[in-house]
Structures are given as structure tokens and as C-alpha cells.
Design a protein around this motif. Structure first.
Motif, PDB file in Angstrom:
ATOM      1  N   TYR A 201      42.640  36.205  44.240  1.00 56.35           N
ATOM      2  CA  TYR A 201      41.709  35.373  43.464  1.00 56.35           C
ATOM      3  C   TYR A 201      40.446  36.174  43.172  1.00 56.35           C
ATOM      4  CZ  TYR A 201      39.014  31.007  42.520  1.00 56.35           C
ATOM      5  OH  TYR A 201      38.263  30.003  41.973  1.00 56.35           O
ATOM      6  N   VAL A 202      39.928  36.036  41.958  1.00 62.84           N
ATOM      7  CA  VAL A 202      38.703  36.719  41.573  1.00 62.84           C
ATOM      8  C   VAL A 202      37.672  35.691  41.124  1.00 62.84           C
ATOM      9  CG1 VAL A 202      37.645  38.526  40.166  1.00 62.84           C
ATOM     10  CG2 VAL A 202      40.066  38.680  40.773  1.00 62.84           C
ATOM     11  N   SER A 203      36.495  35.776  41.703  1.00 63.75           N
ATOM     12  CA  SER A 203      35.371  34.926  41.316  1.00 63.75           C
ATOM     13  C   SER A 203      34.406  35.750  40.486  1.00 63.75           C
ATOM     14  CB  SER A 203      34.666  34.398  42.575  1.00 63.75           C
ATOM     15  OG  SER A 203      33.445  33.773  42.255  1.00 63.75           O
ATOM     16  N   GLY A 204      33.879  35.167  39.418  1.00 64.10           N
ATOM     17  CA  GLY A 204      32.935  35.924  38.601  1.00 64.10           C
ATOM     18  C   GLY A 204      32.377  35.107  37.461  1.00 64.10           C
ATOM     19  N   VAL A 277      42.123  40.760  31.701  1.00 61.73           N
ATOM     20  CA  VAL A 277      40.663  40.754  31.709  1.00 61.73           C
ATOM     21  C   VAL A 277      40.140  41.892  30.836  1.00 61.73           C
ATOM     22  CG1 VAL A 277      40.562  39.707  33.985  1.00 61.73           C
ATOM     23  CG2 VAL A 277      40.480  42.189  33.772  1.00 61.73           C
ATOM     24  N   ALA A 278      38.927  41.705  30.326  1.00 60.89           N
ATOM     25  CA  ALA A 278      38.312  42.670  29.432  1.00 60.89           C
ATOM     26  C   ALA A 278      36.873  42.913  29.873  1.00 60.89           C
ATOM     27  CB  ALA A 278      38.371  42.147  27.991  1.00 60.89           C
ATOM     28  N   LYS A 279      36.112  43.571  29.002  1.00 58.83           N
ATOM     29  CA  LYS A 279      34.715  43.865  29.337  1.00 58.83           C
ATOM     30  C   LYS A 279      33.850  42.614  29.344  1.00 58.83           C
ATOM     31  CE  LYS A 279      34.375  47.244  26.276  1.00 58.83           C
ATOM     32  NZ  LYS A 279      33.792  48.343  25.479  1.00 58.83           N
ATOM     33  N   THR A 280      34.419  41.471  28.988  1.00 60.39           N
ATOM     34  CA  THR A 280      33.691  40.204  29.035  1.00 60.39           C
ATOM     35  C   THR A 280      33.759  39.551  30.407  1.00 60.39           C
ATOM     36  OG1 THR A 280      35.683  39.164  28.157  1.00 60.39           O
ATOM     37  CG2 THR A 280      33.950  39.722  26.575  1.00 60.39           C
ATOM     38  N   HIS A 281      34.608  40.074  31.300  1.00 58.24           N
ATOM     39  CA  HIS A 281      34.771  39.527  32.646  1.00 58.24           C
ATOM     40  C   HIS A 281      33.921  40.315  33.636  1.00 58.24           C
ATOM     41  CE1 HIS A 281      38.315  37.916  30.617  1.00 58.24           C
ATOM     42  NE2 HIS A 281      38.495  37.077  31.614  1.00 58.24           N
ATOM     43  N   ILE A 282      33.145  39.609  34.438  1.00 56.82           N
ATOM     44  CA  ILE A 282      32.239  40.231  35.403  1.00 56.82           C
ATOM     45  C   ILE A 282      32.640  39.763  36.788  1.00 56.82           C
ATOM     46  CG2 ILE A 282      29.823  40.500  36.099  1.00 56.82           C
ATOM     47  CD1 ILE A 282      29.259  39.511  33.076  1.00 56.82           C
TER      48      ILE A 282
END
Length: 366
Positions: A201-204, A277-282
Motif C-alpha cells: 500500500y502506498v500513501s501520498g 503511477v506518474a510524476k503526478t503521484h507523490i
């Protein structure tokens, strides 16, 4: 070309009677890895507190503090500046590479743990029936399987805010045919683990605006009737109830999934958006599921009911020249801070008998 963002994430807890001894953990600092660099970070609290930090076993930055004195509310504000670039190497589709996964567990022991059931991503009879109904089985390669399961989750679940909460299970999302990004992520993780793939899981945060070409324009993660209205604007999201209505353009935290591909490593999959995911995902934190990575987790002592309000802004900084220090106060503030004047807080009519858990933030599509 790399992208630069400024993120401001404010969480406010309000109590209907005085509480004390609030203890809080915060996971809001963006990670430094894989083309992402946190250039600056500050965590501020009201009432002021001594903020300390450590890294958990998964490498997430965890800030923690306590407020021992009596208070009626507390506010936590995290501000970050982040640089995000594309990865240099794209994953390669290698048919038959499922057989190579056991060797990966020896190379990266953390992979094995991400194949095991966890609190929110575990086998259930409803998950098994859902997988059979949508055809969620292995494909010829791990990469193809990951992309296919991500697409299937997106196609068979509907984004439906206010139908689940931070404690909802995958069975609830499956039964009602939808939920928010937290639910999409948990279902995809469970499906990937079901076919033997490590998944976490990734939170961002997710930037949803149109990138600006020249300064000083920037975009914010903001509620709008038309997403195109975001272009060329900088807006501040007002405080909103964590349980209030939501939509795909409102500012909030976001959640997605990472799956492990042999000879490459982790790749990011966003089942809510049906894309990698792309450069819009932090990225701020990774874990087995939401249990490991909530933006805030805490307890307080008192006989009070709490209410939580959350506001998030993610703005593009069009060029590196627009980066400015987040000061004062100093970055990564720790140590002693002078006390504030005590506010007028009414006497607590009952003794502080027990500890209560703070509300947790549900992660929704942004």
C-alpha cells in the motif's frame, strides 16, 4: 523534465470538552527515492509541542509529539516541497517470470512479507467470489498480471465517496461495488497477493491540475465543477469534514499500490485512475495496508468526543526558481519550544478516566 510541488496538509481535531495528554504519530513527509526528492519539510502543531522523528522498518519518516496539558483542539500542519522525476528504467514484460519470484525474496526480504495477509488485505470468501467473477487470475507474466488486475479493479468497482470509512474492509467495498481509493488499493493488493505477487500500500498525494509552462502559475488539488478550471490557478482548499461529500477533483490524500516485478523492483499502480503511477503521484509512506501508514494516528485522555477536519493543497511550482524556504519555523523542528499563554479552558466536569483513539483520515481519490 522534473516537476516541483508544494504540499500543505492540515488536520484539525476539535473536542466537545477538554482533553489532555494527546499523543500523536504523523506520516506526512514525502519519501526520498525513485526519482522523488523531498527538498524541504516542516511540521507545525497548535498547541505547540516538541516534535521528534524516526524511521520505521519500511523507511517511512514518522514524526511524533505529545501535548500533556489541557486543550480543546489541536492542529497539525505539514508543509513540503518535493521534486518528482520519471524513472530511468521502465519495467520489461518477461513471460514466465513468476518462477523468479522466490529468488527475489532472498534478495529483498521485505518482498516476502508483502505476500502475506494483512489487516485490510486478506483472503475472504467474498474476495474469492469477486476474483472468480471478474477473472482475476495470473497472466503470462508478473507485469502483465499487475496491469490487468489494476484494470479489472477499476472496471468492476465504482468510485463512491461517503460509502466507506477508514476502517472499512474489502468485503464492504466488494458488497456495495465501490468505495474510495483506499478501498480500491486494498482490493487490488489482496488480488495480487492471491496470485502470489508481493504487493504493498502506498500513501501520498495526487496532483490533478494541468502543468503550467511559465511561472508564477501553479495548480492546486481542489474541488471544481470542471477539472479544466484548474489550469493556471492557485487555490486554497477550505477546511472540510473528513466525512463530508467528495469527488474526484477535491484535494485530499491519495492511495495506490506497488507490485514487485522480478529484475526490476516495485512498480506503482493506481486502480482508482486505471494507470501506472506518474510524476503526478507523490509518495509519503508504504506499508502492508492502511494500518501501517495513516497520515495521523493518536490517542488522548478525556471524556470527550472528537471531530476531525482536513485540508490539503498540492500546487505545482512551475520552475525550480519558484522554490522558497519553508521558514520560519526551521525545518524538521525538534527540541524545546517556549510555552504559549494558556487559553481559557473550562473545567472538565468529569475525571480524565480513559484514553480515546483519535479519528483517522480516510484516503480518497484526489
Amino acid at each position: 523534465m522534473p516537476k516541483h510541488y508544494r504540499i500543505e496538509h492540515t488536520t484539525r481535531f476539535v473536542y466537545d470538552s477538554p482533553v489532555r495528554e494527546s499523543v500523536m504519530e504523523v506520516r506526512m513527509k514525502p519519501r526520498d527515492e525513485w526519482g522523488q526528492q523531498c527538498l524541504a519539510f516542516d511540521l507545525r502543531t497548535t498547541p505547540r509541542a516538541n516534535v521528534h522523528a524516526y524511521r520505521d522498518p519500511l523507511g517511512n519518516a514518522v514524526h511524533y509529539f505529545d501535548i500533556p496539558r489541557t486543550h480543546l483542539s489541536q492542529t497539525v500542519t505539514a508543509v513540503a516541497q518535493v521534486r518528482v522525476d520519471a524513472l530511468d528504467v521502465e519495467p520489461v514484460d518477461i513471460p514466465g517470470d513468476f518462477d523468479r519470484l522466490p529468488a527475489c525474496y532472498a534478495e529483498d526480504p521485505g518482498c516476502w512479507e508483502m505476500t502475506l495477509p494483512s489487516n485490510f488485505a486478506r483472503p475472504t470468501s467474498r474476495l474469492e467470489a469477486f476474483a472468480d467473477r471478474i477473472g482475476a487470475e495470473r497472466a503470462e507474466s508478473t507485469l502483465n498480471t499487475a496491469d490487468r488486475l489494476c484494470r479489472l479493479v477499476h472496471e468492476h468497482l465504482t468510485y463512491a465517496p461517503d460509502t466507506t470509512d477508514a476502517e472499512s474492509t474489502i468485503d464492504q467495498a466488494i458488497d456495495q461495488g465501490g468505495g474510495v481509493c483506499q478501498d480500491f488499493a486494498h482490493v487490488l493488493i489482496a488480488l495480487l497477493r492471491r496470485v502470489g505477487m508481493p504487493a504493498r500500500y502506498v500513501s501520498g498525494y495526487l496532483f490533478r491540475g494541468t502543468f503550467a509552462d511559465t511561472p508564477p502559475q501553479s495548480q492546486s488539488l481542489w474541488q471544481a465543477d470542471d477539472p479544466q478550471r484548474l489550469a493556471g490557478q492557485t487555490q486554497q482548499q477550505s477546511m472540510q469534514q473528513a466525512e463530508s461529500a467528495d469527488d474526484p477533483t477535491r484535494g485530499a490524500t491519495h492511495a495506490w499500490v506497488e507490485a514487485y516485478i522480478p529484475d526490476h523492483g516495485w512498480i506503482g499502480l493506481d486502480p482508482t485512475q486505471a494507470q501506472r503511477v506518474a510524476k503526478t503521484h507523490i509518495r509519503t509512506a508504504v506499508g502492508r495496508d492502511y494500518t501501517d501508514v495513516p497520515p495521523t494516528r493518536g490517542v488522548y485522555r478525556g471524556n470527550s468526543q472528537g471531530q476531525m477536519e482536513v485540508a490539503v493543497t498540492v500546487a505545482e511550482l512551475a520552475t525550480p526558481d519558484t522554490l522558497k524556504p519553508i521558514a520560519p519555523p526551521p525545518l524538521e523542528r525538534t527540541g524545546w519550544t517556549p510555552p504559549e499563554p494558556l487559553p481559557d479552558v473550562p473545567d472538565e466536569p468529569k475525571p480524565f478516566e480513559y484514553y480515546a483513539q483519535q479519528m483517522q483520515q480516510q484516503q480518497r481519490q484526489s
